[in-house]
Design an enzyme around this catalytic site. Structure first.
Site, short mmCIF file in Angstrom:
data_model
loop_
_atom_site.label_atom_id
_atom_site.label_comp_id
_atom_site.label_asym_id
_atom_site.label_seq_id
_atom_site.Cartn_x
_atom_site.Cartn_y
_atom_site.Cartn_z
N ASP A 180 30.09 29.16 1.51
CA ASP A 180 29.50 30.48 1.72
C ASP A 180 30.49 31.63 1.55
O ASP A 180 30.14 32.79 1.75
CB ASP A 180 28.87 30.57 3.12
CG ASP A 180 29.86 30.22 4.23
OD1 ASP A 180 31.06 30.09 3.93
OD2 ASP A 180 29.43 30.09 5.39
N ASP A 238 71.98 41.73 29.65
CA ASP A 238 72.97 40.84 30.28
C ASP A 238 72.46 40.34 31.63
O ASP A 238 73.18 40.36 32.63
CB ASP A 238 74.31 41.57 30.46
CG ASP A 238 75.47 40.60 30.70
OD1 ASP A 238 75.34 39.41 30.33
OD2 ASP A 238 76.50 41.03 31.26
N GLY A 297 87.71 46.75 33.55
CA GLY A 297 88.21 47.34 34.77
C GLY A 297 87.86 46.50 35.97
O GLY A 297 87.75 45.28 35.88
N HIS A 298 87.69 47.17 37.11
CA HIS A 298 87.43 46.43 38.34
C HIS A 298 86.53 47.26 39.25
O HIS A 298 86.31 48.45 39.03
CB HIS A 298 88.73 46.08 39.05
CG HIS A 298 89.60 47.26 39.37
ND1 HIS A 298 90.34 47.92 38.41
CD2 HIS A 298 89.83 47.91 40.54
CE1 HIS A 298 91.00 48.92 38.97
NE2 HIS A 298 90.71 48.94 40.26
N LYS A 304 32.98 32.45 3.40
CA LYS A 304 33.46 33.01 4.66
C LYS A 304 34.74 32.29 5.11
O LYS A 304 35.06 31.21 4.60
CB LYS A 304 32.39 32.88 5.74
CG LYS A 304 31.11 33.66 5.47
CD LYS A 304 30.12 33.47 6.61
CE LYS A 304 28.84 34.26 6.38
NZ LYS A 304 27.87 34.09 7.50
N LYS A 320 35.98 56.40 22.80
CA LYS A 320 36.27 55.82 24.10
C LYS A 320 36.26 54.30 23.99
O LYS A 320 35.75 53.74 23.02
CB LYS A 320 35.24 56.29 25.13
CG LYS A 320 35.29 57.78 25.44
CD LYS A 320 34.28 58.15 26.51
CE LYS A 320 34.36 59.63 26.86
NZ LYS A 320 33.37 59.99 27.91
N GLU A 379 36.10 46.05 25.12
CA GLU A 379 36.88 46.35 23.92
C GLU A 379 38.37 46.42 24.26
O GLU A 379 39.22 46.04 23.45
CB GLU A 379 36.43 47.66 23.28
CG GLU A 379 37.12 47.90 21.94
CD GLU A 379 36.63 49.15 21.23
OE1 GLU A 379 36.94 49.30 20.03
OE2 GLU A 379 35.95 49.98 21.87
#
Length: 584
Positions: free
Chosen positions: A559, A260, A144-145, A561, A491, A496
């Site tokens: 070890d 867009d 459309g316009h 790890k 908490k 953290e």
């Protein structure tokens, strides 16, 4: 309404040009046609010349190109990112093949009957003509316009407005109707941001839908870029980028992805040099849940993100588009360019932006880093809009920072992680570079910690509620709080929170990643590393026995790890596929 749309392809598909003519992307009903030249215009006439030699970019040749011709009677065409788009566009817009002479086939007759049976009643007001007087046309698009108008009575009496007029005759599919319905719903639901176009009302009659919005008389951002000779200074570009990031961060928090973003969809409120911008055209936008991935391909070719072409994307696709806009603002060239749409798509997927040619050598290191962190092809490594606002290139401690939905996603993942994984990211948080902390401090403050300096589930819930619009309820963003239930019984302090709210992928895009990982591993060695069997490591990563041969290389023989390699891989949660590429 910005749309992707197809064209009939009359040439054989045996080269790029043939393959590319089938798809054209973009066009907006809210704005005048782009002043960019047609796609067949030679590269030298382009106002934003390609930064790549010969206009092609440093695109890796398709495997099909390097296939020896002697094995085949004729070479295979290159794989085209545009091919799988055609079906999606045809489905959205209802395009049919060119009619053949003679009787209409049964399937075409059925399609015509289906179109006639579509419900094109939207439930909007029917008295548009009584309330508004239409003026001159200011833009035309596929559906459309857009016209200027003036209110005849009511709250908008004698006030100028913009009216987007969408033809019902062009709504030939249920998807096209739903696009219009969703656009109005998004415009109604989003409210309260100064850089968002203001929605007034929606109307309809037998022929059209009328969307009445704020009139922005200052023209498009694209026009201003071209009027400045193609580029902005860094300081002037910052003013533009800040406005873009601010409104996009707002949309993303509400669970709306625009899909867009381009200079044509940012309008200035007036002709003044310091006029504010408004984001317009939500015709391709959609609501999206925090962990949802979308797969339909929409957007504009030059601004489309790689993951959109791969048909799996989320909010990060908008960030890529902002990266393209910023690149253009700073250097006057598009980062990905080709003569055809499929050529553009290939460049987006395979080429790297050029930061070697002028004016990039004279640009600040912060500006280049900013653009690179938006144009990372791995969407997980891109900054969010909020993070970009705290980047050193834009940072201003006096400017308020909005809430970032990414924090909720990352904290949710942290709460559901194993103790070993949480120990790994806690070590990583202790190695964070200083420029990452302003963002985390701002997000923690927005959660309004209790007097003891801790936050709980209620803090996360109330922060979202304070920023909610109707769009957030529609996109069900608040559902993410339900997945953070473990925080109801504990908490979290700032230390953290930093561990929970950092992304390993984003840090990997940092230019000091190797130093960060090495420092983090030192903390992990002293505080969290412990012997771990291959079987346990596989369970941590949710992998099966077939992964053992790869995972054993992550564990030290001395070890038992994790090694530094194993630690960084473990942080990512790397899958077997990405750890063990197939032998070629």
């Amino acid at each position: 309404m910005g749309q992707c749309y197809g064209k009939n392809n009359l040439r054989p598909q045996n080269d790029d040009a043939a393959d590319d003519s089938a798809v054209a992307v973009a066009g907006s009903a809210d704005v005048p046609p782009s002043p960019l030249p047609p796609k067949d215009t030679p590269a030298r006439a382009n106002p934003w010349p390609s930064p790549f030699p010969h206009g092609g970019g440093t695109v890796t040749p398709s495997p099909a190109r390097s296939t020896p011709r002697r094995f085949f009677r004729r070479p295979f065409p290159p794989p085209s990112p545009a091919k799988h788009i055609r079906a999606s566009l045809a489905k959205r817009l209802g395009h049919a093949k060119a009619p053949k002479e003679g009787p209409i086939p049964e399937e075409e007759a059925a399609a015509a009957a289906t179109e006639q049976s579509l419900d094109k009643s939207f439930g909007y007001g029917k008295n548009f003509g009584a309330k508004f007087e239409i003026g001159k046309e200011v833009g035309r698009g596929h559906f459309g316009h857009t016209c200027c108008a003036k209110g005849k009575k009511g709250d908008l009496k004698d006030q100028p407005v913009a009216v987007k007029i969408i033809s019902k005759a062009k709504m030939t599919t249920a998807i096209a109707i739903e696009d219009v319905r969703r656009e109005v719903k998004i415009l109604k639901a989003l409210s309260g941001h100064k850089h968002l176009v203001k929605f007034h009302d929606a109307f309809e009659d037998a022929n059209n839908v009328y969307i009445v919005m704020e009139l922005c008389e200052g023209g498009e951002l694209l026009d201003r870029i071209l009027s400045r000779g193609g580029k902005y200074s860094e300081e002037d570009a910052k003013v533009i980028v800040l406005q873009i990031l601010s409104v996009v961060a707002f949309c993303h928090l509400q669970g709306v992805v625009h899909r867009d973003l381009k200079p044509e969809n940012f309008l200035f409120t007036s002709r003044s040099e310091d006029a504010d911008m408004r984001l317009i055209d939500f015709g391709l936008s959609d609501f999206i849940r925090p962990d949802e991935r979308l797969n339909d391909i929409v957007g504009s070719a030059y601004y489309v993100a790689p993951e959109v072409l791969h048909r799996s994307y989320s909010l990060e696709a908008d960030i890529w588009s902002i990266g393209v806009i910023t690149y253009i603002l700073l250097c006057g060239s598009r980062p990905f360019w080709a003569r055809t749409e499929s050529g553009i798509f290939r460049a987006v997927l395979r080429a790297d932006p050029n930061f070697d040619d002028l004016p990039w050598p004279t640009a600040s290191a912060e500006a280049k880093d900013f653009v690179k962190r938006l144009l990372n092809k791995d969407y997980r490594k891109r900054m969010t809009a909020v993070q970009a606002l705290t980047h050193p290139w834009l940072r201003d401690d006096s400017r308020p920072i909005p809430l970032d939905i990414l924090v909720y996603k990352l904290v949710k993942a942290y709460l559901h992680a194993t103790p070993f994984k949480r120990a790994a990211v806690k070590a990583l948080s202790k190695a964070l570079p200083e420029d990452e902390l302003p963002y985390l401090r701002a997000q923690f403050r927005l959660l309004e910690p209790n007097r003891d300096g801790h936050i709980s589930l209620d803090n996360f819930k109330m922060a979202l509620v304070r920023h909610a619009t109707d769009a957030m309820r529609e996109s069900r963003v608040l559902d993410i709080v339900n997945a953070m239930e473990p925080l109801a019984y504990r908490k979290m302090d700032f230390e953290e929170f930093c561990a929970a709210a950092i992304s390993t992928y984003q840090l990997e895009a940092h230019d000091r990643w190797e130093d960060i990982a090495s420092t983090a591993f030192e903390h992990f060695e002293s505080e969290g590393n412990r012997p771990i069997a291959v079987e346990e490591l596989a369970r941590e990563l949710n992998l099966g026995p077939s992964s053992y041969s790869v995972l054993k290389d992550w564990i030290r023989n001395t070890d038992g790890k994790l090694s530094l390699l194993g630690y960084t891989k473990f942080l990512h949660g790397v899958t077997l596929r990405s750890s063990n590429p197939r032998n070629r």
